[in-house]
Design an enzyme around this catalytic site. Sequence first.
Site, mmCIF file in Angstrom:
data_model
loop_
_atom_site.group_PDB
_atom_site.id
_atom_site.type_symbol
_atom_site.label_atom_id
_atom_site.label_comp_id
_atom_site.label_asym_id
_atom_site.label_seq_id
_atom_site.Cartn_x
_atom_site.Cartn_y
_atom_site.Cartn_z
ATOM 1 N N LYS A 184 0.836 -1.205 0.000
ATOM 2 C CA LYS A 184 0.000 0.000 0.000
ATOM 3 C C LYS A 184 0.873 1.258 0.000
ATOM 4 O O LYS A 184 0.623 2.207 -0.746
ATOM 5 C CB LYS A 184 -0.931 -0.012 1.233
ATOM 6 C CG LYS A 184 -2.002 -1.112 1.154
ATOM 7 C CD LYS A 184 -2.764 -1.310 2.472
ATOM 8 C CE LYS A 184 -3.736 -2.479 2.322
ATOM 9 N NZ LYS A 184 -4.505 -2.768 3.557
ATOM 10 N N GLN B 144 -4.471 -1.297 9.674
ATOM 11 C CA GLN B 144 -4.347 -2.643 9.124
ATOM 12 C C GLN B 144 -4.902 -3.673 10.109
ATOM 13 O O GLN B 144 -4.564 -3.657 11.296
ATOM 14 C CB GLN B 144 -2.869 -2.932 8.793
ATOM 15 C CG GLN B 144 -2.646 -4.234 8.054
ATOM 16 C CD GLN B 144 -3.303 -4.282 6.668
ATOM 17 O OE1 GLN B 144 -3.438 -3.266 5.991
ATOM 18 N NE2 GLN B 144 -3.727 -5.462 6.262
ATOM 19 N N ASP C 294 -11.042 2.684 4.231
ATOM 20 C CA ASP C 294 -11.380 1.262 4.156
ATOM 21 C C ASP C 294 -12.891 1.047 4.050
ATOM 22 O O ASP C 294 -13.335 -0.052 3.707
ATOM 23 C CB ASP C 294 -10.896 0.548 5.427
ATOM 24 C CG ASP C 294 -9.578 -0.172 5.244
ATOM 25 O OD1 ASP C 294 -9.334 -0.664 4.128
ATOM 26 O OD2 ASP C 294 -8.812 -0.250 6.220
HETATM 27 N N1 GUN Z 1 -6.760 -6.841 6.405
HETATM 28 C C1 GUN Z 1 -7.123 -7.634 5.370
HETATM 29 N N2 GUN Z 1 -7.731 -6.897 4.411
HETATM 30 C C2 GUN Z 1 -7.743 -5.621 4.856
HETATM 31 C C3 GUN Z 1 -8.221 -4.405 4.295
HETATM 32 O O1 GUN Z 1 -8.795 -4.343 3.200
HETATM 33 N N3 GUN Z 1 -8.023 -3.298 5.063
HETATM 34 C C4 GUN Z 1 -7.424 -3.345 6.277
HETATM 35 N N4 GUN Z 1 -7.289 -2.212 6.955
HETATM 36 N N5 GUN Z 1 -6.969 -4.457 6.823
HETATM 37 C C5 GUN Z 1 -7.130 -5.588 6.109
#
Ligand code: GUN
Length: 291
Positions: A53, A97, A120
């Site tokens: 990311k 995350q 998100d």
């Molecule tokens: N963990 C697994 N997928 C995601 C996601 O799309 N966003 C976040 N913040 N954590 C995750």
Amino acid sequence: MAKILDGKAISASIKEGIRVRVQELEAIYGQRPALAVVIVGSDPASCSYVHSKVAAAEYLGIHNLQVELPETASEQEVLDAIRSLNENRNVDGILVQLPLPRGIDEEKVIEAVSYEKDVDGFHPMNVAHLWMGGKNMKPCTPKGIMRLLDESGIEISGRRAVVVGRSNIVGKPVAKLLLDRNATVTIAHSRSADLGAVTREADILVSAVGRPGMITADMIKPGAVVIDVGTTRGEDGKLHGDVDFEAAREVAGWITPVPGGVGPMTIAMLMENTLECFIERMTGEKAGIVK
Ligand code: GUN
């Protein structure tokens, strides 16, 4: 032989559009979008996702602010970090995350993120708007799946869609987005009786379980569109999807590879959501990129 839904190529072209837009907006406003990524602990899978990311943000000219907290951080420390990012007027998007270490209440943390900066789309306010059909921040993986279908010219309206998995991150929201596009949607899961009979009904099959090989070729309707959201790292160090890819591609009409299918689309949508938050901050209006 199934055609490949090439998330890598489609996401690259979306990201190119974002890169150009970031430059145009910087020329107008003298600022670039900024994304804050909070990671607690050092789970290898989470670190790898965060790395991807951050690398994408850097490539697109989006500022990124990484907040790294130790595995031993208290819930209050995590909440304090989020509050400071909420109050930081130069931060457009905040992502925490998941999963969080044991002992930290995930729901409390998700609710602490200002819903206007919730790139998100996990905050209850954004979830509520999603289910009410509003113009909210859409969660990245479900949004990326819809874009993958649209960019590949796949018809959704009137077709049978089966989603395997009922998580808040993928299963439930992608089912709602498919429903919004007039698919007839079934949500199946690990306790569904005769899962194969359910999945064989699917014109569009989305699997988001995280169990390699659980979708075998005999569970797929000939010609179906197969979207594999699974990403399990095997002992060989490679990523494995939920679908038995080699056998499934003989039956399916379209199929996503792992890696190179849904994963890069998720990242592109995160960048797009960050750009939308920035445009909203600059103009006071919704960006209207959300599809
Ligand atoms: N963990 C697994 N997928 C995601 C996601 O799309 N966003 C976040 N913040 N954590 C995750």
